[in-house]
Design an enzyme around this catalytic site. Structure first.
Site, PDB file in Angstrom:
ATOM      1  N   HIS A  22     -38.404  40.095 -15.462  1.00 25.96           N
ATOM      2  CA  HIS A  22     -39.238  40.134 -14.341  1.00 25.96           C
ATOM      3  C   HIS A  22     -40.647  39.687 -14.578  1.00 25.96           C
ATOM      4  CE1 HIS A  22     -35.792  42.697 -12.610  1.00 25.96           C
ATOM      5  NE2 HIS A  22     -36.000  41.927 -11.629  1.00 25.96           N
ATOM      6  N   GLY A  82     -35.707  33.599 -11.287  1.00 22.92           N
ATOM      7  CA  GLY A  82     -35.250  33.708 -12.745  1.00 22.92           C
ATOM      8  C   GLY A  82     -34.026  32.676 -12.823  1.00 22.92           C
ATOM      9  N   LYS A 109     -31.290  32.934 -14.619  1.00 21.15           N
ATOM     10  CA  LYS A 109     -30.421  33.816 -14.699  1.00 21.15           C
ATOM     11  C   LYS A 109     -29.588  33.645 -13.454  1.00 21.15           C
ATOM     12  CE  LYS A 109     -29.494  38.334 -14.402  1.00 21.15           C
ATOM     13  NZ  LYS A 109     -28.483  38.365 -13.624  1.00 21.15           N
ATOM     14  N   SER A 137     -31.143  41.696 -17.168  1.00 20.24           N
ATOM     15  CA  SER A 137     -30.498  42.217 -16.261  1.00 20.24           C
ATOM     16  C   SER A 137     -30.759  43.439 -15.790  1.00 20.24           C
ATOM     17  CB  SER A 137     -29.103  41.784 -15.828  1.00 20.24           C
ATOM     18  OG  SER A 137     -28.556  42.215 -14.758  1.00 20.24           O
TER      19      SER A 137
END
Ligand code: PAF
Length: 283
Positions: A37, A147, A149, A185
Site C-alpha cells: 500500500h 496493485g 497483485k 497482502s
C-alpha cells in the site's frame, strides 16, 4: 493529514484542493496497510498534488463464508502509516455511511469476471466494482492506484472506468514482495511462521512458469503441471487455481503468445492467497 468519516467532508476537502489547482490521487484500501500500500501511496504522491486514501472493509465483496468479520482492522496503525507516507486525507467511513440503505444498484463487469477469482468467489467483483464506483464518485480523483497483485481486479476496474466513461485514469503498480518472494497482502497477517515459509512456494511456482516460457515452452498444460508440482511440494498448500490466461480477456489459453498472465490462488490453512506474473513474449 485530515481524517474523514463522512462523504460530505471528503467532497468539501477535495473541492478545496481542486480549487487551488491540485490534482487528486486516490488509493482505495481495506486497511491493514503494508509496504505494498505504501508503494501505491508513494506513486500517487509522485504523480498527484493531493492524495486521498480510503480505508473501508467493504462487506459487499465478501462471500457469506469468507473472512469479513476477522479481516484485520488496525486503524490506529493504519493512520500512522498514512501520516508517515504524507497522505493528505484519509476517508474511513462506517458501513452505514457507505450503504445507508441496502444497495439495489450495482456495477457488474461481465466476462472479465467469469474466470479465476470470479469463478471461485461469486459476487466478489460485483462488490468491488460497485464500491469502487461509489468511492470514485465520492473522491472524484484524477488518478486511482491499484496493485498488480490483484491483477484481475485491476483489469476489471480499468474496464469499468472505460465502459462507463469515468473521468479518471487507473494506474497499476508493481507487486511488492517479502524477502522470500511472498506477495505483500493484508491477509499475510493470518499466516503462522511455518505457513509464511510455505507460502514462498506460490512465487516459486510462478518463477517456474517464467523459466519454462524463457526456455521456449509454450504449451500451457505442460507449464501448469510443473507449477502445480511445485505447489504440491507443500502439504499445507491447497490449490484453488493455477491459470495462464490472455492478459486482455482473462480467458484460459492453450499456447503462450504475446502478453499473458500466469496466476495462482491457494489456501494455506484458512488463508486465501493470490499472486501472478505478467509475461510478455510479444517483442
Ligand atoms: O483491493 C482492495 O483492497 C479492495 O478490493 C478495494 C479496491 C479497496 C475495494 O474494496
Amino acid at each position: 493529514m485530515k481524517v474523514s468519516k463522512t462523504i460530505e467532508l471528503v467532497r468539501q476537502l477535495v473541492k478545496e484542493a481542486r480549487r487551488t489547482g491540485k490534482t487528486i490521487g486516490f488509493v482505495p484500501t481495506m486497511g491493514a496497510l503494508h509496504a505494498g500500500h505504501v508503494s501505491l501511496i508513494d506513486t500517487a504522491k509522485q504523480k498527484c498534488d493531493y492524495v486521498v486514501v480510503s480505508i473501508f472493509v467493504n462487506p459487499t465483496q465478501f462471500g457469506p463464508s469468507e473472512d469479513f468479520d476477522k479481516y484485520p482492522r488496525p486503524i490506529e496503525e493504519d493512520l500512522k502509516i498514512c501520516q508517515k507516507a504524507g497522505v493528505d486525507l484519509v476517508f474511513n467511513p462506517t458501513t452505514s455511511e457507505m450503504y445507508p440503505d441496502k444497495n439495489i444498484t450495482c456495477v457488474n463487469v461481465e466476462k472479465l469476471t467469469d474466470n479465476m477469482c470470479g469463478r471461485s468467489r461469486p459476487g466478489h467483483f460485483r462488490g468491488v466494482t460497485t464500491v469502487c464506483a461509489k468511492l470514485f464518485n465520492i473522491v472524484s480523483p484524477d488518478f486511482a492506484f491499484f496493485g498488480q497483485k490483484d491483477a484481475q481486479q485491476a483489469i476489471v476496474i480499468k474496464r469499468m472506468v472505460a465502459d462507463l466513461n469515468m473521468p479518471l485514469e487507473i494506474v497499476v503498480c508493481p507487486i511488492v514482495r517479502e524477502q522470500n518472494g511472498l506477495a505483500m497482502s493484508s491477509r499475510n497477517k493470518y499466516l503462522s511462521p511455518q505457513e509464511r515459509e510455505d507460502a514462498a512456494f506460490i512465487y516459486k511456482s510462478l518463477q517456474k512458469c517464467r523459466e519454462m516460457v524463457d526456455s521456449g515452452i509454450r504449451k500451457t498444460e505442460t507449464i501448469i503441471v510443473q507449477m502445480r508440482n511445485i505447489l504440491e511440494k507443500k502439504a499445507s498448500i491447497k490449490i484453488e487455481y493455477v491459470s495462464i490466461v490472455d492478459e486482455k480477456t482473462l480467458e484460459n489459453i492453450e499456447v503462450v503468445q504475446d502478453k499473458v498472465l500466469a496466476a495462482v490462488a491457494v489456501r494455506i490453512g484458512s488463508t486465501r492467497l493470490i499472486d501472478n506474473i505478467p509475461i510478455d513474449i510479444s517483442t
